[in-house]
Design an enzyme around this catalytic site. Structure first.
Site, PDB file in Angstrom:
ATOM      1  N   GLY A  49       0.800  -1.232   0.000  1.00  0.00           N
ATOM      2  CA  GLY A  49       0.000   0.000   0.000  1.00  0.00           C
ATOM      3  C   GLY A  49       0.823   1.268   0.000  1.00  0.00           C
ATOM      4  O   GLY A  49       0.404   2.288   0.560  1.00  0.00           O
ATOM      5  N   ALA A  51       1.561   3.139  -2.587  1.00  0.00           N
ATOM      6  CA  ALA A  51       1.346   4.012  -3.762  1.00  0.00           C
ATOM      7  C   ALA A  51       0.707   5.344  -3.401  1.00  0.00           C
ATOM      8  O   ALA A  51       1.048   6.378  -3.988  1.00  0.00           O
ATOM      9  CB  ALA A  51       0.496   3.289  -4.802  1.00  0.00           C
ATOM     10  N   GLY A  68      -1.649   7.861  -0.219  1.00  0.00           N
ATOM     11  CA  GLY A  68      -2.133   8.071   1.145  1.00  0.00           C
ATOM     12  C   GLY A  68      -1.079   7.895   2.227  1.00  0.00           C
ATOM     13  O   GLY A  68       0.066   8.331   2.087  1.00  0.00           O
ATOM     14  N   ILE A  69      -1.482   7.254   3.300  1.00  0.00           N
ATOM     15  CA  ILE A  69      -0.616   7.084   4.472  1.00  0.00           C
ATOM     16  C   ILE A  69       0.634   6.290   4.099  1.00  0.00           C
ATOM     17  O   ILE A  69       1.755   6.638   4.490  1.00  0.00           O
ATOM     18  CB  ILE A  69      -1.399   6.363   5.605  1.00  0.00           C
ATOM     19  CG1 ILE A  69      -2.561   7.237   6.088  1.00  0.00           C
ATOM     20  CG2 ILE A  69      -0.474   5.995   6.755  1.00  0.00           C
ATOM     21  CD1 ILE A  69      -3.581   6.504   6.971  1.00  0.00           C
ATOM     22  N   ASP A 121       2.157  -2.913  -4.330  1.00  0.00           N
ATOM     23  CA  ASP A 121       0.864  -2.252  -4.484  1.00  0.00           C
ATOM     24  C   ASP A 121       0.204  -2.729  -5.778  1.00  0.00           C
ATOM     25  O   ASP A 121       0.876  -3.249  -6.671  1.00  0.00           O
ATOM     26  CB  ASP A 121       1.035  -0.725  -4.519  1.00  0.00           C
ATOM     27  CG  ASP A 121      -0.231   0.016  -4.120  1.00  0.00           C
ATOM     28  OD1 ASP A 121      -0.325   0.470  -2.957  1.00  0.00           O
ATOM     29  OD2 ASP A 121      -1.157   0.130  -4.967  1.00  0.00           O
ATOM     30  N   ASP A 150      -2.029  -7.902  -6.862  1.00  0.00           N
ATOM     31  CA  ASP A 150      -3.386  -7.723  -6.339  1.00  0.00           C
ATOM     32  C   ASP A 150      -3.516  -8.610  -5.105  1.00  0.00           C
ATOM     33  O   ASP A 150      -3.640  -9.837  -5.213  1.00  0.00           O
ATOM     34  CB  ASP A 150      -4.406  -8.117  -7.410  1.00  0.00           C
ATOM     35  CG  ASP A 150      -5.835  -8.005  -6.897  1.00  0.00           C
ATOM     36  OD1 ASP A 150      -6.025  -7.705  -5.688  1.00  0.00           O
ATOM     37  OD2 ASP A 150      -6.769  -8.222  -7.688  1.00  0.00           O
ATOM     38  N   GLY A 180      -5.093  -1.183   1.941  1.00  0.00           N
ATOM     39  CA  GLY A 180      -6.436  -1.364   2.474  1.00  0.00           C
ATOM     40  C   GLY A 180      -7.471  -0.747   1.567  1.00  0.00           C
ATOM     41  O   GLY A 180      -7.171   0.155   0.777  1.00  0.00           O
ATOM     42  N   TYR A 189     -15.286  -3.448   7.118  1.00  0.00           N
ATOM     43  CA  TYR A 189     -14.050  -2.677   7.314  1.00  0.00           C
ATOM     44  C   TYR A 189     -13.593  -2.708   8.783  1.00  0.00           C
ATOM     45  O   TYR A 189     -12.480  -3.143   9.085  1.00  0.00           O
ATOM     46  CB  TYR A 189     -14.280  -1.234   6.862  1.00  0.00           C
ATOM     47  CG  TYR A 189     -13.048  -0.363   6.985  1.00  0.00           C
ATOM     48  CD1 TYR A 189     -12.106  -0.319   5.952  1.00  0.00           C
ATOM     49  CD2 TYR A 189     -12.816   0.403   8.118  1.00  0.00           C
ATOM     50  CE1 TYR A 189     -10.972   0.472   6.066  1.00  0.00           C
ATOM     51  CE2 TYR A 189     -11.683   1.186   8.236  1.00  0.00           C
ATOM     52  CZ  TYR A 189     -10.765   1.224   7.214  1.00  0.00           C
ATOM     53  OH  TYR A 189      -9.633   2.001   7.334  1.00  0.00           O
TER      54      TYR A 189
HETATM   55  P1  NAD Z   1      -5.189   4.831   0.137  1.00  0.00           P
HETATM   56  O1  NAD Z   1      -6.331   4.389  -0.710  1.00  0.00           O
HETATM   57  O2  NAD Z   1      -4.511   6.099  -0.177  1.00  0.00           O
HETATM   58  O3  NAD Z   1      -4.062   3.691   0.182  1.00  0.00           O
HETATM   59  C1  NAD Z   1      -4.359   2.329   0.127  1.00  0.00           C
HETATM   60  C2  NAD Z   1      -3.326   1.654  -0.754  1.00  0.00           C
HETATM   61  O4  NAD Z   1      -3.658   0.258  -0.830  1.00  0.00           O
HETATM   62  C3  NAD Z   1      -3.304   2.193  -2.178  1.00  0.00           C
HETATM   63  O5  NAD Z   1      -1.975   2.454  -2.583  1.00  0.00           O
HETATM   64  C4  NAD Z   1      -3.932   1.089  -2.987  1.00  0.00           C
HETATM   65  O6  NAD Z   1      -3.485   1.015  -4.333  1.00  0.00           O
HETATM   66  C5  NAD Z   1      -3.516  -0.145  -2.170  1.00  0.00           C
HETATM   67  N1  NAD Z   1      -4.393  -1.289  -2.476  1.00  0.00           N
HETATM   68  C6  NAD Z   1      -5.754  -1.304  -2.446  1.00  0.00           C
HETATM   69  N2  NAD Z   1      -6.213  -2.505  -2.844  1.00  0.00           N
HETATM   70  C7  NAD Z   1      -5.116  -3.265  -3.112  1.00  0.00           C
HETATM   71  C8  NAD Z   1      -4.939  -4.597  -3.582  1.00  0.00           C
HETATM   72  N3  NAD Z   1      -5.990  -5.385  -3.868  1.00  0.00           N
HETATM   73  N4  NAD Z   1      -3.679  -5.046  -3.741  1.00  0.00           N
HETATM   74  C9  NAD Z   1      -2.609  -4.251  -3.498  1.00  0.00           C
HETATM   75  N5  NAD Z   1      -2.721  -2.985  -3.054  1.00  0.00           N
HETATM   76  C10 NAD Z   1      -3.955  -2.497  -2.876  1.00  0.00           C
HETATM   77  O7  NAD Z   1      -5.733   4.820   1.616  1.00  0.00           O
HETATM   78  P2  NAD Z   1      -5.101   5.214   3.042  1.00  0.00           P
HETATM   79  O8  NAD Z   1      -6.153   5.973   3.730  1.00  0.00           O
HETATM   80  O9  NAD Z   1      -3.745   5.765   2.935  1.00  0.00           O
HETATM   81  O10 NAD Z   1      -5.055   3.776   3.728  1.00  0.00           O
HETATM   82  C11 NAD Z   1      -3.862   3.176   4.203  1.00  0.00           C
HETATM   83  C12 NAD Z   1      -4.233   2.258   5.353  1.00  0.00           C
HETATM   84  O11 NAD Z   1      -4.707   3.059   6.439  1.00  0.00           O
HETATM   85  C13 NAD Z   1      -5.380   1.281   5.033  1.00  0.00           C
HETATM   86  O12 NAD Z   1      -5.091   0.031   5.624  1.00  0.00           O
HETATM   87  C14 NAD Z   1      -6.575   1.918   5.694  1.00  0.00           C
HETATM   88  O13 NAD Z   1      -7.566   0.973   6.032  1.00  0.00           O
HETATM   89  C15 NAD Z   1      -5.930   2.538   6.921  1.00  0.00           C
HETATM   90  N6  NAD Z   1      -6.726   3.590   7.553  1.00  0.00           N
HETATM   91  C16 NAD Z   1      -7.052   4.708   6.852  1.00  0.00           C
HETATM   92  C17 NAD Z   1      -7.829   5.690   7.475  1.00  0.00           C
HETATM   93  C18 NAD Z   1      -8.259   6.934   6.744  1.00  0.00           C
HETATM   94  O14 NAD Z   1      -9.094   7.679   7.282  1.00  0.00           O
HETATM   95  N7  NAD Z   1      -7.729   7.221   5.577  1.00  0.00           N
HETATM   96  C19 NAD Z   1      -8.235   5.519   8.808  1.00  0.00           C
HETATM   97  C20 NAD Z   1      -7.861   4.379   9.484  1.00  0.00           C
HETATM   98  C21 NAD Z   1      -7.093   3.418   8.844  1.00  0.00           C
END
Ligand code: NAD
Length: 254
Positions: free
Chosen positions: A8, A10, A12-13, A32, A41, A71, A150
């Site tokens: 993950g 690519a 966000g976090i 990713d 995937d 995620g 989730y």
């Molecule tokens: P994001 O969508 O920016 O990042 C998620 C990453 O997961 C992306 O790079 C995406 O390409 C990758 N991904 C999704 N499906 C995939 C798959 N099938 N195979 C491989 N890669 C895959 O989101 P984010 O908010 O940065 O989330 C990062 C983590 O933080 C996640 O686990 C999310 O559940 C958790 N989280 C996020 C929040 C929020 O408010 N954003 C809150 C709590 C927890």
């Protein structure tokens, strides 16, 4: 220089954490579905195998840390995709890298959520996840809702982490988890745009005690610390980085 692997990375976090680790001079191996060192995937068995094999090939001397950060949001469809990516892919990749983490006495940093405590631990979906029954968990969740898919998966990975702390620490690997609150990433944008969950999430965002939602750096800063030498006594910890939301909702439970 340390060697970290993550999923993950690519956007966000994960992307923010990856950049911070690279800026600090570390090597980061990123898996990713969109872009990274290994494209996979993680919802599929083949994708998980490709991810594990790819990370292993790039870190033959071991790993200082692994962050299964990939995620999907509660609005992803079908709901079983959330179960596959947010729970089963996490456990498969963590287990598939265990010996490499043992080599360097590294740590795993799970990415939970401040929504995890919202689903009771004895929920049958969580129990199917913890029993390792992917088929049962995926079948059940199709008849339930995105929030349960989730938050239940996040509770399940947190319970898995806590249940395995003693055994993994005995072989030198510490397990911890971060629980972010609402963070402005592509995942949250998808939830905000949803007809059903969007307004509920925005209302929750407005209620955060510190008065704002998080930026990815707010979460990654703490994650970087949790992966550093300074936190070498952290083991089995679930760290909420949520602007006070969990304390607001559950003041007496910790
Ligand atoms: P994001 O969508 O920016 O990042 C998620 C990453 O997961 C992306 O790079 C995406 O390409 C990758 N991904 C999704 N499906 C995939 C798959 N099938 N195979 C491989 N890669 C895959 O989101 P984010 O908010 O940065 O989330 C990062 C983590 O933080 C996640 O686990 C999310 O559940 C958790 N989280 C996020 C929040 C929020 O408010 N954003 C809150 C709590 C927890």
């Amino acid at each position: 220089m340390r060697t970290y692997a993550m999923t993950g990375g690519a956007t966000g976090i994960g992307a923010q954490l990856k950049q911070q680790l690279l800026d600090a001079g570390h090597k980061v191996i990123s898996v990713d579905i969109k872009e990274g060192d290994i494209l996979a995937d993680l919802s599929t068995a083949d994708g998980r195998t490709a991810a594990i094999d790819g990370m292993r090939a790039m870190a033959p001397d071991g790993l200082d840390g692994f962050i299964p950060c990939a995620g999907l949001p509660p609005v992803a469809k079908p709901l079983s995709l959330i179960t596959q990516v947010n729970y089963f892919a996490v456990i498969a990749t963590v287990e598939g890298l265990r010996d490499l983490l043992e080599k360097k006495k590294g740590s795993v940093l799970f990415v939970s959520s401040n929504s995890a405590p919202m689903i009771p631990s004895d929920d049958s979906y969580i129990q199917s996840c913890l029993a390792g029954d992917e088929e049962a968990a995926c079948t059940e969740i199709e008849g339930r809702d995105g929030h349960t898919a989730y938050a239940g998966a996040k509770r399940a990975i947190t319970m898995w982490m806590r249940r395995h702390v003693v055994e993994w620490a005995a072989s030198g690997v510490r397990l911890n988890a971060v629980a972010p609150g609402i963070t402005m990433t592509p995942l949250t944008e998808r939830v905000y745009a949803d007809a059903e969950l969007g307004s509920v999430m925005k209302e929750f965002g407005d209620s955060v005690p510190v008065g704002r939602t998080a930026q990815p750096a707010d979460i990654a800063n703490v994650m970087r610390f949790m992966l550093s030498d300074e936190s070498s006594y952290l083991c089995g910890s679930l760290v909420f980085v949520d602007g006070g939301s969990d304390a607001m909702l559950r003041p007496d439970d910790f």
